[in-house]
Structure formats: structure tokens, C-alpha cells
Design a protein around this motif. Sequence first.
Motif, mmCIF file in Angstrom:
data_model
loop_
_atom_site.group_PDB
_atom_site.id
_atom_site.type_symbol
_atom_site.label_atom_id
_atom_site.label_comp_id
_atom_site.label_asym_id
_atom_site.label_seq_id
_atom_site.Cartn_x
_atom_site.Cartn_y
_atom_site.Cartn_z
ATOM 1 N N CYS A 172 34.676 37.233 44.808
ATOM 2 C CA CYS A 172 35.747 37.443 43.837
ATOM 3 C C CYS A 172 37.058 36.814 44.305
ATOM 4 O O CYS A 172 37.755 36.150 43.526
ATOM 5 C CB CYS A 172 35.935 38.936 43.586
ATOM 6 S SG CYS A 172 34.590 39.737 42.693
ATOM 7 N N ALA A 174 38.921 33.724 42.456
ATOM 8 C CA ALA A 174 40.275 33.963 41.954
ATOM 9 C C ALA A 174 41.273 32.987 42.565
ATOM 10 O O ALA A 174 42.189 32.510 41.885
ATOM 11 C CB ALA A 174 40.690 35.403 42.265
ATOM 12 N N TRP A 192 44.435 32.857 35.673
ATOM 13 C CA TRP A 192 45.149 34.115 35.906
ATOM 14 C C TRP A 192 45.843 34.552 34.619
ATOM 15 O O TRP A 192 45.898 35.738 34.313
ATOM 16 C CB TRP A 192 46.170 33.950 37.034
ATOM 17 C CG TRP A 192 45.551 33.980 38.395
ATOM 18 C CD1 TRP A 192 44.535 33.192 38.849
ATOM 19 C CD2 TRP A 192 45.894 34.852 39.489
ATOM 20 N NE1 TRP A 192 44.216 33.515 40.149
ATOM 21 C CE2 TRP A 192 45.035 34.519 40.577
ATOM 22 C CE3 TRP A 192 46.834 35.848 39.668
ATOM 23 C CZ2 TRP A 192 45.096 35.178 41.803
ATOM 24 C CZ3 TRP A 192 46.908 36.504 40.897
ATOM 25 C CH2 TRP A 192 46.050 36.168 41.947
ATOM 26 N N ALA A 239 51.182 41.109 38.257
ATOM 27 C CA ALA A 239 51.004 41.956 37.074
ATOM 28 C C ALA A 239 52.351 42.390 36.495
ATOM 29 O O ALA A 239 52.490 42.554 35.274
ATOM 30 C CB ALA A 239 50.164 43.179 37.432
ATOM 31 N N PHE A 254 46.248 38.325 30.617
ATOM 32 C CA PHE A 254 45.665 38.105 31.934
ATOM 33 C C PHE A 254 44.189 37.725 31.786
ATOM 34 O O PHE A 254 43.432 38.385 31.076
ATOM 35 C CB PHE A 254 45.793 39.361 32.799
ATOM 36 C CG PHE A 254 47.214 39.717 33.120
ATOM 37 C CD1 PHE A 254 47.963 38.921 33.971
ATOM 38 C CD2 PHE A 254 47.809 40.841 32.566
ATOM 39 C CE1 PHE A 254 49.281 39.237 34.270
ATOM 40 C CE2 PHE A 254 49.123 41.160 32.862
ATOM 41 C CZ PHE A 254 49.861 40.359 33.706
ATOM 42 N N TRP A 293 40.295 36.072 33.385
ATOM 43 C CA TRP A 293 39.220 36.568 34.247
ATOM 44 C C TRP A 293 39.495 36.292 35.718
ATOM 45 O O TRP A 293 39.037 37.039 36.587
ATOM 46 C CB TRP A 293 37.889 35.963 33.823
ATOM 47 C CG TRP A 293 37.809 34.466 33.882
ATOM 48 C CD1 TRP A 293 38.109 33.582 32.897
ATOM 49 C CD2 TRP A 293 37.397 33.676 35.010
ATOM 50 N NE1 TRP A 293 37.921 32.281 33.332
ATOM 51 C CE2 TRP A 293 37.478 32.323 34.618
ATOM 52 C CE3 TRP A 293 36.968 33.984 36.291
ATOM 53 C CZ2 TRP A 293 37.144 31.272 35.480
ATOM 54 C CZ3 TRP A 293 36.638 32.945 37.160
ATOM 55 C CH2 TRP A 293 36.720 31.607 36.745
ATOM 56 N N SER A 294 40.245 35.242 36.023
ATOM 57 C CA SER A 294 40.583 34.977 37.434
ATOM 58 C C SER A 294 41.441 36.099 38.003
ATOM 59 O O SER A 294 41.251 36.522 39.156
ATOM 60 C CB SER A 294 41.324 33.649 37.564
ATOM 61 O OG SER A 294 40.513 32.572 37.169
ATOM 62 N N PHE A 295 42.387 36.595 37.202
ATOM 63 C CA PHE A 295 43.230 37.700 37.657
ATOM 64 C C PHE A 295 42.401 38.969 37.831
ATOM 65 O O PHE A 295 42.607 39.731 38.779
ATOM 66 C CB PHE A 295 44.355 37.946 36.654
ATOM 67 C CG PHE A 295 45.240 39.102 37.004
ATOM 68 C CD1 PHE A 295 46.172 39.004 38.028
ATOM 69 C CD2 PHE A 295 45.139 40.308 36.315
ATOM 70 C CE1 PHE A 295 46.978 40.071 38.372
ATOM 71 C CE2 PHE A 295 45.947 41.379 36.644
ATOM 72 C CZ PHE A 295 46.865 41.263 37.674
ATOM 73 N N ILE A 296 41.451 39.203 36.926
ATOM 74 C CA ILE A 296 40.576 40.377 37.047
ATOM 75 C C ILE A 296 39.762 40.294 38.330
ATOM 76 O O ILE A 296 39.622 41.280 39.066
ATOM 77 C CB ILE A 296 39.655 40.483 35.817
ATOM 78 C CG1 ILE A 296 40.492 40.739 34.557
ATOM 79 C CG2 ILE A 296 38.624 41.597 36.000
ATOM 80 C CD1 ILE A 296 39.708 40.699 33.273
ATOM 81 N N LEU A 297 39.225 39.104 38.630
ATOM 82 C CA LEU A 297 38.483 38.927 39.883
ATOM 83 C C LEU A 297 39.391 39.118 41.097
ATOM 84 O O LEU A 297 38.960 39.647 42.124
ATOM 85 C CB LEU A 297 37.842 37.541 39.927
ATOM 86 C CG LEU A 297 36.668 37.279 38.977
ATOM 87 C CD1 LEU A 297 36.156 35.862 39.155
ATOM 88 C CD2 LEU A 297 35.541 38.280 39.218
ATOM 89 N N VAL A 300 41.944 41.134 41.323
ATOM 90 C CA VAL A 300 42.130 42.574 41.498
ATOM 91 C C VAL A 300 40.890 43.204 42.126
ATOM 92 O O VAL A 300 40.975 43.987 43.081
ATOM 93 C CB VAL A 300 42.455 43.240 40.151
ATOM 94 C CG1 VAL A 300 42.503 44.763 40.299
ATOM 95 C CG2 VAL A 300 43.772 42.717 39.593
ATOM 96 N N ILE A 301 39.707 42.846 41.594
ATOM 97 C CA ILE A 301 38.456 43.394 42.122
ATOM 98 C C ILE A 301 38.274 43.014 43.581
ATOM 99 O O ILE A 301 37.889 43.829 44.423
ATOM 100 C CB ILE A 301 37.262 42.912 41.282
ATOM 101 C CG1 ILE A 301 37.349 43.476 39.862
ATOM 102 C CG2 ILE A 301 35.934 43.320 41.921
ATOM 103 C CD1 ILE A 301 36.305 42.914 38.920
#
Length: 238
Positions: free
Chosen positions: A38, A42, A48, A172, A189, A191-195, A197-198
Amino acid sequence: MQQNSELISGRAKALLKMKRRTLSGSCGIGLFMISFICVFLAFATPSWIVSDYRITGAKLDRLGLWTHCFRSLADPNDDYNRRFFVGCRWVFDPFTTGYDEIRGFLIPPFMIATQFFYTLCFIASLVGFGLVMFFFLCAGPDQKFFVKLIKGTGFLLLGGGSCGCLGVIIFAIWGNKDKWLPEHANNFFGWSFILAVIGAIGLVASSVLFLTEANVQHKKLKQLKDSQARFELERSTK
């Protein structure tokens, strides 16, 4: 001599019977690998922030830590709107005329802070990958540095994950604010930002598992030493 050889042999057998890792160590390895993937994705991908695909006239396409993709961004320094930036470019692109002049607009202070902290997170995950692979493939309880390796890996991942969490929190808060990206109300935001965070949270969680594993292995080695000391004492009194 015979007593010493028996003592050494008994200790060696006990070390061989000890598990190389417990459940916390195995879970830590698995969670770290997911987090590493992830963080890597990211760090390298430009999603992002993404523009709403339903808006055909949007100026922004997507944006990452190191790459900006615009559909048609007017040069903010050109009052006559004679220059537009189209397509994806590395943020430090030296070849596009005028792109270096708007770098201050494209990379405000909060973006620099995000890049800095998430780069530290990325570097820590890279180093951690080597340490985790060594722990998984090579290290064992019979080696003196075994507990130190696990503990060092845990603290490294904790530091990297904390930096990553700080970076995504900064982004964020300020990443989709007004007066930076065009048409911010139509951006969200990606999917890169979600990854990101994960990955950051996963590194912190995996560090807790590795530190737990280090504590368990330390207690096992201490119990082994105590049992061997008692065995030696019993042998000497006979």
C-alpha cells in the motif's frame, strides 16, 4: 567435561524446539507485507486527489505526491491566459516552459510537509522489508541478535508508520482546500490517498505485533536460561 557437553547439548535441543516465531510474529509479517504494498503504490501513483470524471470541462485530472495531471490548467502567472498545461508531469519537470515558475503554486508548504513525512514512511518501509525478510527467512532463536532484530524492526516500523500517519493527516486537512487546486469542490481524495492511509496505519499495527513478538521471544529465552541454570545447579549438587 561430560556435564558441560550435556548442558550445551540440552540448550541446543531446547533452542531447536523453540518456535522461530509465534502467532504475533506471523501476523506481523503478513500485515507488514500488505502495508508495504500500500505504501509503495501510494508513494508512486498520482491519484491522491482526482477530479470528478463526470465533469468534462474540469481543469484537473489527478494529482499525486510527485506527479500532476491536468486537462487544461491556465498558468496562474499569465494574466492573458496564453499558456496552458495539459497532461501529466513530474513535479520537478525541467523541460516544460514555465512549469518551474508555478512550482510554488503546485507545491505549497503543506504539500512539502506531506512529501517529507511520507518519504520517511516509504524509506522506513523499504528498510523494514529487508529486516522482515531476514527475520522470516534467516533469523532464529539460536542467534544472539534475534530479539534485538525483532525489536529494532518494530521500532523502525512504528517510526515510519507515525510519519506516514502525520503526512496523510496534513494532506487530509489542507489537500482539497479552496485557493489551491482549481474547482476544488469537484475534486475528491483518490485511491492512492486511501492506500496511503491504509499503509501508514498498517505499519503502526504491524510494529505493535513485532514488539509483542520481541517481548514473547525475550521471555522464552529468559525462561530457557533459568531452566538451564537450575539444571546446572542440580547437576553440580549431585
